[in-house]
Write a protein that holds these residues in place. Structure first.
Motif, PDB file in Angstrom:
ATOM      1  N   GLN A  81       0.808  -1.218   0.000  1.00  0.00           N
ATOM      2  CA  GLN A  81       0.000   0.000   0.000  1.00  0.00           C
ATOM      3  C   GLN A  81       0.842   1.270   0.000  1.00  0.00           C
ATOM      4  N   THR A  84      -3.831  -1.469  -7.611  1.00  0.00           N
ATOM      5  CA  THR A  84      -3.650  -1.446  -6.157  1.00  0.00           C
ATOM      6  C   THR A  84      -4.561  -2.471  -5.484  1.00  0.00           C
ATOM      7  N   ILE A  95      -3.088  -5.710  -3.376  1.00  0.00           N
ATOM      8  CA  ILE A  95      -3.384  -5.900  -1.951  1.00  0.00           C
ATOM      9  C   ILE A  95      -4.072  -7.239  -1.733  1.00  0.00           C
TER      10      ILE A  95
END
Length: 216
Positions: A165, A203, A207
């Motif tokens: 992140q 993203t 994750i």
């Protein structure tokens, strides 16, 4: 294939009844069970100490997961072969198993006949994934892995940081490169992984798949 009685096996599961049942099946079929564990730390200690021919591990265990045990054992160059036995049949778990080069993956609903087929295959240096998983799922996972293998070392590094992140700006600072360089790498990663949709698709994907990415 080597003789069953010369095949030393360590088994690990945090469900006592499942562990007991697997042990009884293996022993009654003339396999040599040399250790049992109810958590990942205990399993790793047994594997490092006994260096068994084979270890059959659950994924979800206290202290260390089955995947973590296997990753650490492989880093220490242990020659033990591994089979995962789990309730999880979702693609992310299969993808993680394949990314760690785990040769066997079984579902806990599988019969002992299938367990034995898996053992036989793995001991003969072949991969065996439960027939319950289905060919379409295994094909999808294989394609995902092929996409990941297209990444350059720099792209893999950036993907790992995205999975943690870290922002584009932070990644640029940490790697001592320009924002434009990071953005270019992000664009390349998106294309190679065939990610489409909203702006933060990469993203979100990173994750969600951080455990797989960490093994790259």
């Amino acid at each position: 294939m080597q003789n069953k009685k010369n095949t030393s096996i360590i088994i690990a599961d945090d469900h006592p009844m499942l562990l007991k049942g697997l042990n009884e099946e293996l022993v009654s079929n003339n396999y040599k069970v040399v250790g049992q564990a109810t958590n990942g730390s205990e399993a790793l200690e047994l594997i490092l100490k006994r260096a068994p021919t084979l270890a059959i591990l659950d994924i979800d265990m206290p202290l260390l997961s089955g995947f973590e045990v296997i990753k650490i054992a492989k880093e220490k160059n242990i020659l033990t072969k591994f089979i995962i036995q789990s309730f999880h049949g979702e693609s992310e778990y299969i993808l993680q198993a394949k990314s760690l080069n785990i040769q066997g993956y079984l579902l806990k609903e599988d019969s002992f006949n299938e367990i034995e087929r898996c053992i036989t295959a793995v001991l003969n240096n072949k991969n065996y994934y439960s027939v319950s998983l289905g060919n379409s799922l295994l094909l999808y996972v294989t394609e995902e892995l092929q996409h990941l293998k297209l990444l350059s070392p720099s792209e893999s590094t950036i993907l790992k940081l995205i999975a943690q992140q870290q922002s584009t700006n932070t990644i640029a600072i940490n790697l001592s490169v320009s924002l434009r360089t990071v953005e270019k790498h992000r664009s390349n990663i998106i294309n190679k992984l065939n990610l489409k949709g909203e702006a933060n698709a990469l993203t979100s994907w990173a994750i969600y798949n951080k455990d797989i990415i960490s093994s790259l």
